[in-house]
Design an enzyme around this catalytic site. Structure first.
Site, PDB file in Angstrom:
ATOM      1  N   CYS A   2       0.848  -1.185   0.000  1.00 58.03           N
ATOM      2  CA  CYS A   2       0.000   0.000   0.000  1.00 58.03           C
ATOM      3  C   CYS A   2       0.890   1.245   0.000  1.00 58.03           C
ATOM      4  O   CYS A   2       1.856   1.336   0.751  1.00 58.03           O
ATOM      5  CB  CYS A   2      -0.948   0.089   1.172  1.00 58.03           C
ATOM      6  SG  CYS A   2      -2.128  -1.259   1.241  1.00 58.03           S
ATOM      7  N   ARG A  27       3.798  -0.239  -4.909  1.00 53.59           N
ATOM      8  CA  ARG A  27       3.534  -0.812  -3.582  1.00 53.59           C
ATOM      9  C   ARG A  27       2.207  -1.548  -3.513  1.00 53.59           C
ATOM     10  O   ARG A  27       1.910  -2.230  -2.531  1.00 53.59           O
ATOM     11  CB  ARG A  27       3.545   0.295  -2.519  1.00 53.59           C
ATOM     12  CG  ARG A  27       4.857   1.024  -2.416  1.00 53.59           C
ATOM     13  CD  ARG A  27       4.791   2.083  -1.355  1.00 53.59           C
ATOM     14  NE  ARG A  27       4.770   1.498  -0.032  1.00 53.59           N
ATOM     15  CZ  ARG A  27       5.846   1.239   0.697  1.00 53.59           C
ATOM     16  NH1 ARG A  27       7.035   1.531   0.226  1.00 53.59           N
ATOM     17  NH2 ARG A  27       5.739   0.708   1.885  1.00 53.59           N
ATOM     18  N   TRP A  75      -2.887  -2.629  -1.771  1.00 56.22           N
ATOM     19  CA  TRP A  75      -2.665  -4.071  -1.946  1.00 56.22           C
ATOM     20  C   TRP A  75      -3.593  -4.727  -0.929  1.00 56.22           C
ATOM     21  O   TRP A  75      -3.381  -4.632   0.273  1.00 56.22           O
ATOM     22  CB  TRP A  75      -1.206  -4.424  -1.675  1.00 56.22           C
ATOM     23  CG  TRP A  75      -0.875  -5.855  -1.986  1.00 56.22           C
ATOM     24  CD1 TRP A  75      -0.539  -6.370  -3.203  1.00 56.22           C
ATOM     25  CD2 TRP A  75      -0.847  -6.955  -1.072  1.00 56.22           C
ATOM     26  NE1 TRP A  75      -0.310  -7.716  -3.098  1.00 56.22           N
ATOM     27  CE2 TRP A  75      -0.492  -8.110  -1.806  1.00 56.22           C
ATOM     28  CE3 TRP A  75      -1.096  -7.086   0.295  1.00 56.22           C
ATOM     29  CZ2 TRP A  75      -0.367  -9.367  -1.225  1.00 56.22           C
ATOM     30  CZ3 TRP A  75      -0.975  -8.339   0.881  1.00 56.22           C
ATOM     31  CH2 TRP A  75      -0.612  -9.464   0.113  1.00 56.22           C
ATOM     32  N   ASN A 101      -1.989   1.514   5.759  1.00 60.05           N
ATOM     33  CA  ASN A 101      -1.135   0.436   5.268  1.00 60.05           C
ATOM     34  C   ASN A 101      -0.894  -0.498   6.450  1.00 60.05           C
ATOM     35  O   ASN A 101      -0.556  -0.035   7.526  1.00 60.05           O
ATOM     36  CB  ASN A 101       0.191   1.031   4.766  1.00 60.05           C
ATOM     37  CG  ASN A 101       1.211  -0.019   4.409  1.00 60.05           C
ATOM     38  OD1 ASN A 101       0.887  -1.175   4.193  1.00 60.05           O
ATOM     39  ND2 ASN A 101       2.473   0.387   4.349  1.00 60.05           N
ATOM     40  N   GLY A 102      -1.076  -1.806   6.254  1.00 57.83           N
ATOM     41  CA  GLY A 102      -0.848  -2.751   7.348  1.00 57.83           C
ATOM     42  C   GLY A 102      -2.114  -3.498   7.698  1.00 57.83           C
ATOM     43  O   GLY A 102      -3.067  -3.538   6.916  1.00 57.83           O
ATOM     44  N   GLU A 486      16.631 -18.299  -8.316  1.00 61.35           N
ATOM     45  CA  GLU A 486      16.290 -16.906  -8.623  1.00 61.35           C
ATOM     46  C   GLU A 486      15.705 -16.792 -10.040  1.00 61.35           C
ATOM     47  O   GLU A 486      14.737 -16.059 -10.266  1.00 61.35           O
ATOM     48  CB  GLU A 486      17.547 -16.031  -8.448  1.00 61.35           C
ATOM     49  CG  GLU A 486      17.401 -14.564  -8.829  1.00 61.35           C
ATOM     50  CD  GLU A 486      16.358 -13.795  -8.022  1.00 61.35           C
ATOM     51  OE1 GLU A 486      15.795 -14.320  -7.052  1.00 61.35           O
ATOM     52  OE2 GLU A 486      16.085 -12.643  -8.416  1.00 61.35           O
ATOM     53  N   LYS A 490      11.954 -15.354 -10.794  1.00 66.20           N
ATOM     54  CA  LYS A 490      11.692 -14.240 -11.718  1.00 66.20           C
ATOM     55  C   LYS A 490      10.644 -14.652 -12.757  1.00 66.20           C
ATOM     56  O   LYS A 490       9.762 -13.874 -13.108  1.00 66.20           O
ATOM     57  CB  LYS A 490      12.978 -13.818 -12.437  1.00 66.20           C
ATOM     58  CG  LYS A 490      13.923 -13.001 -11.622  1.00 66.20           C
ATOM     59  CD  LYS A 490      13.429 -11.589 -11.422  1.00 66.20           C
ATOM     60  CE  LYS A 490      13.869 -10.932 -10.144  1.00 66.20           C
ATOM     61  NZ  LYS A 490      13.595 -11.503  -8.886  1.00 66.20           N
ATOM     62  N   GLU A 493       7.065 -14.901 -11.165  1.00 67.57           N
ATOM     63  CA  GLU A 493       6.400 -13.649 -10.801  1.00 67.57           C
ATOM     64  C   GLU A 493       6.116 -12.770 -12.006  1.00 67.57           C
ATOM     65  O   GLU A 493       5.138 -12.017 -11.990  1.00 67.57           O
ATOM     66  CB  GLU A 493       7.178 -12.889  -9.726  1.00 67.57           C
ATOM     67  CG  GLU A 493       8.492 -12.317 -10.144  1.00 67.57           C
ATOM     68  CD  GLU A 493       9.188 -11.563  -9.010  1.00 67.57           C
ATOM     69  OE1 GLU A 493       8.508 -10.912  -8.206  1.00 67.57           O
ATOM     70  OE2 GLU A 493      10.429 -11.624  -8.940  1.00 67.57           O
ATOM     71  N   HIS A 509      16.786 -37.676  -8.129  1.00 71.11           N
ATOM     72  CA  HIS A 509      16.023 -38.090  -6.952  1.00 71.11           C
ATOM     73  C   HIS A 509      14.542 -37.756  -7.102  1.00 71.11           C
ATOM     74  O   HIS A 509      13.804 -37.768  -6.121  1.00 71.11           O
ATOM     75  CB  HIS A 509      16.599 -37.436  -5.691  1.00 71.11           C
ATOM     76  CG  HIS A 509      18.024 -37.825  -5.450  1.00 71.11           C
ATOM     77  ND1 HIS A 509      18.395 -39.094  -5.067  1.00 71.11           N
ATOM     78  CD2 HIS A 509      19.183 -37.126  -5.585  1.00 71.11           C
ATOM     79  CE1 HIS A 509      19.711 -39.154  -4.951  1.00 71.11           C
ATOM     80  NE2 HIS A 509      20.213 -37.976  -5.278  1.00 71.11           N
ATOM     81  N   LYS A 612       5.555  -4.434  -4.014  1.00 67.77           N
ATOM     82  CA  LYS A 612       6.912  -4.325  -3.490  1.00 67.77           C
ATOM     83  C   LYS A 612       6.800  -3.951  -2.014  1.00 67.77           C
ATOM     84  O   LYS A 612       5.838  -3.312  -1.610  1.00 67.77           O
ATOM     85  CB  LYS A 612       7.649  -3.218  -4.257  1.00 67.77           C
ATOM     86  CG  LYS A 612       9.141  -3.399  -4.216  1.00 67.77           C
ATOM     87  CD  LYS A 612       9.799  -2.765  -5.390  1.00 67.77           C
ATOM     88  CE  LYS A 612      11.283  -2.994  -5.379  1.00 67.77           C
ATOM     89  NZ  LYS A 612      11.640  -4.306  -5.919  1.00 67.77           N
TER      90      LYS A 612
HETATM   91  C1  F6R Z   1      11.271 -10.883  -6.093  1.00 69.88           C
HETATM   92  C2  F6R Z   1      11.169  -9.908  -5.020  1.00 69.88           C
HETATM   93  C3  F6R Z   1      10.799 -10.396  -3.664  1.00 69.88           C
HETATM   94  C4  F6R Z   1      11.634  -9.672  -2.593  1.00 69.88           C
HETATM   95  C5  F6R Z   1      11.167 -10.082  -1.192  1.00 69.88           C
HETATM   96  C6  F6R Z   1      11.995  -9.427  -0.110  1.00 69.88           C
HETATM   97  O1  F6R Z   1      11.649 -10.284  -7.292  1.00 69.88           O
HETATM   98  O2  F6R Z   1      11.371  -8.749  -5.214  1.00 69.88           O
HETATM   99  O3  F6R Z   1      10.934 -11.772  -3.556  1.00 69.88           O
HETATM  100  O4  F6R Z   1      12.973  -9.987  -2.779  1.00 69.88           O
HETATM  101  O5  F6R Z   1       9.826  -9.709  -1.028  1.00 69.88           O
HETATM  102  O6  F6R Z   1      11.926  -8.042  -0.188  1.00 69.88           O
HETATM  103  P1  F6R Z   1      12.966  -7.127   0.561  1.00 69.88           P
HETATM  104  O7  F6R Z   1      14.300  -7.353  -0.070  1.00 69.88           O
HETATM  105  O8  F6R Z   1      12.469  -5.737   0.365  1.00 69.88           O
HETATM  106  O9  F6R Z   1      12.972  -7.547   2.001  1.00 69.88           O
END
Ligand code: F6R
Length: 617
Positions: A2, A27, A75, A101-102, A486, A490, A493, A509, A612
């Site tokens: 948010c 966000r 969000w 937010n929260g 990783e 990527k 998502e 396995h 994010k």
């Molecule tokens: C993936 C991504 C998330 C963050 C995770 C941790 O591309 O961005 O998996 O890495 O939410 O976020 P931070 O680093 O802000 O604690």
């Protein structure tokens, strides 16, 4: 999660708030809304979906002009993403507007209590109770900041709240517990936001609120108190934001993600800057844990989430190899629930781009309660995780706006290498000349990342041909294994494809049963030099999957000819020491996922369901 913006000043609050929300949309983008104080009353507009829907609503039904306003991009937690659940939420009389937010954990009890007193709530959110409680408190004290303090003392959970009241037309009030909230101080105007990006075009003077604080914003005055009403002068931190508005622009790129991928060489170089002295020794003076304490440590525990967790997995290889100290890596969301064994000789490293991830924050609090020392690796100056840690090593990636983390990951790796080498240096487990050799390699790595970026056209072409596939697998060994994880993350998502990362040795396995005709499998191949046994084993693994019909996409270093015959597609990366290979091998996987997302018509910067900065557990 948010995005929140508040403004009081001489400009049009609506314009300032909307521009701020655009910068915070990363966000959360389930719905958006604004409230403006004008003509003695409160005018609001809110809409489900992205900000563009709110823009359309405002064009169809413009709000009156005013100099005080708040806004929100959501969000969803409590209640789906509908117009009614969008913020701001109002009290019954429509005099108070609040954005949040929260999560307010005791909202059900508060809602029942309000219902008993005759309040009618219209949304499914936890936020609306706050609007009603604020209105009640305001009716007895006629002071919005005081009403906010009274209400906050009754709330449980993590929250940032920002509110306005029609009876106090030149005031915006904010409150913070756990979730972020920053004040921007302008000339005759003031801003409140979840992130400085919202007001950086107007001012770079910021004040970061502490835990359990309430701020009252007026054009010429900012007053901060605790929830208990005591002035919080000593407990607020004023700072200058050291990047400008252009850092949060796309700069000619189609997406923030592409811009951030392109910025990686600079981000890597900036994170190294000033941390290595002329003699090639590491200077991490900012890590305020003394050398003697570091020498006493008998265990390192890394906690992080998502991409940052993958950086931690790679750090484990470096820390154990360079320092011989045992290192565990744990998903922050699992950490405190398994009663981990921690004591003052444990160094806990919390890795977080945002510095606000609730799972990581809770893990570090648990670690400190057990007496462990916590070192944060963080990209966001002044955020909660570094504030609550014993020490911090900042990464210098600059603002990362795309939801999928790219440049932050590479800088987290650099910071982890620095921590590992520094530990080796102070504990004497590495000879000075060995450290200098790695440091020399590290200082050349930004150039290697740059070279990778110049060779990405075939990766893009390949990605486009795979747009109709359902599944892609990723394999690696040693540090290539977290790189595979990783790459899979990527792809999930961004491209919404089924993607899995495996340690290549684990294939036999179980996962090898997934291999079928023309299934794309990306393999991260370790250097044939040094640990060539690993290289040979992965070449065998590639042959095993090829024999079963897989289409192999091989990431291998320049000059590795042994693997070439088994690669249906070969992606070359520059020669690097094995432990540093993730810095170059991850980049093609970022480009691959971004291109596949584009080819599948997905929103690259704002993938569905994500946000994010994940400020809920
Ligand atoms: C993936 C991504 C998330 C963050 C995770 C941790 O591309 O961005 O998996 O890495 O939410 O976020 P931070 O680093 O802000 O604690």
């Amino acid at each position: 999660m948010c995005g929140i913006v508040g403004y009081v000043g001489a400009q049009s609050a609506l314009d300032v708030v909307l521009a701020g929300l655009k910068r915070l949309e990363y966000r959360g983008y389930d719905s958006a809304g604004v409230a403006v104080l004008a003509d003695g009353g409160l005018a609001t507009a809110k809409k489900a979906g992205k900000l563009v829907n709110l823009d359309k609503e405002l064009s169809a039904r413009p709000l009156p002009a005013g100099g005080t306003g708040i806004g929100h991009t959501r969000w969803a937690t409590h209640g789906g993403p509908t117009d009614v659940n969008a913020h701001p939420h109002l009290d019954g009389a429509g005099r108070v507007a609040v954005v949040h937010n929260g999560i307010i954990e005791n909202f059900a009890a508060l809602r029942a209590e309000l219902a008993e007193r005759g309040h009618e709530l219209v949304s499914e959110t936890d936020t609306e109770v706050v609007a009603h409680l604020l209105a009640e408190s305001f009716s007895s004290c006629a002071d919005l900041a005081e009403a906010m303090r009274l209400v906050c003392r009754r709330l449980e959970g993590a929250f940032t709240l920002v509110a306005v009241h029609a009876d106090e037309p030149d005031v915006v009030v904010g409150a913070r517990r756990n979730s972020p909230l920053v004040v921007g101080v302008g000339e005759g105007e003031a801003f409140l936001a979840s992130d400085v990006a919202a007001f950086i075009a107007h001012t770079r003077a910021a004040v970061e609120l502490g835990q359990d604080q309430v701020v009252e914003l007026r054009r010429d005055r900012i007053t901060v108190t605790g929830f208990d009403g005591r002035p919080a002068d000593g407990d607020v931190r004023a700072y200058h934001v050291d990047w400008d508005a252009s850092a949060a622009e796309k700069d000619g790129h189609d997406y923030f993600m592409l811009k951030e991928i392109a910025e990686q060489p600079k981000a890597v170089a900036d994170t190294l800057l000033g941390r290595i002295d002329a003699a090639g020794s590491l200077r991490l003076d900012e890590v305020r844990i003394s050398a003697s304490e570091l020498r006493e440590m008998d265990k390192v525990v890394i906690v992080a989430c998502g991409t940052a967790f993958h950086a931690g997995l790679i750090a484990k290889y470096a820390i154990e190899h360079w320092t011989r100290v045992p290192c565990e890596v744990e998903l922050a969301s699992e950490f405190r629930y398994r009663d981990p064994i921690l004591d003052p000789r444990t160094l806990v490293v919390a890795i977080s781009q945002s510095g606000e991830t609730m799972d990581t924050l809770m893990a570090l609090r648990h670690a400190r309660e057990q007496g462990a020392k916590v070192l944060a690796i963080c990209n966001t100056n002044g955020s909660t995780i570094p504030r609550e840690s014993d020490a911090v090593l900042y990464t210098h990636a600059g603002p990362e706006v795309a939801v999928a983390s790219t440049k932050a990951f590479l800088t987290q790796l650099v910071a982890c290498y620095l921590v590992a080498l520094y530990l080796g240096q102070v504990r004497g487990t590495q000879w000075g000349d060995e450290i200098q050799a790695v440091v020399r390699d590290l200082s050349r790595i930004a150039g290697a990342v740059e070279r990778v970026l110049h060779t990405m056209q075939p990766v893009r072409q390949l990605a486009r041909t795979l747009a109709q596939k359902d599944t892609v697998l990723f394999l690696g060994r040693h540090v290539g294994y977290p790189v595979a994880l990783e790459g899979a993350l990527k792809l999930k998502e961004l491209a919404y494809m089924h993607a899995e990362g495996f340690a290549a040795g684990e294939l036999k396995h179980g996962p090898i049963a997934l291999i079928e005709e023309d299934l794309p499998v990306v393999v991260v191949v370790p250097s044939p030099r040094g640990r060539s046994v690993l290289h040979d084993k992965i070449v065998s693994n590639i042959q095993e999957i090829r024999a079963r019909g897989a289409r192999t996409i091989v990431i291998a270093e320049e000059g590795d000819e042994a693997v070439a015959p088994y690669a249906d597609h070969l992606i070359r990366v520059p020669v690097t020491p094995t432990l540093l290979q993730p810095l170059v091998a991850t980049v093609p996987l970022q480009v691959f996922a971004c291109e596949l997302a584009t080819a599948r018509g997905n929103e690259v910067d704002q993938p569905r369901n994500l946000a994010k900065s994940v400020t809920v557990e």
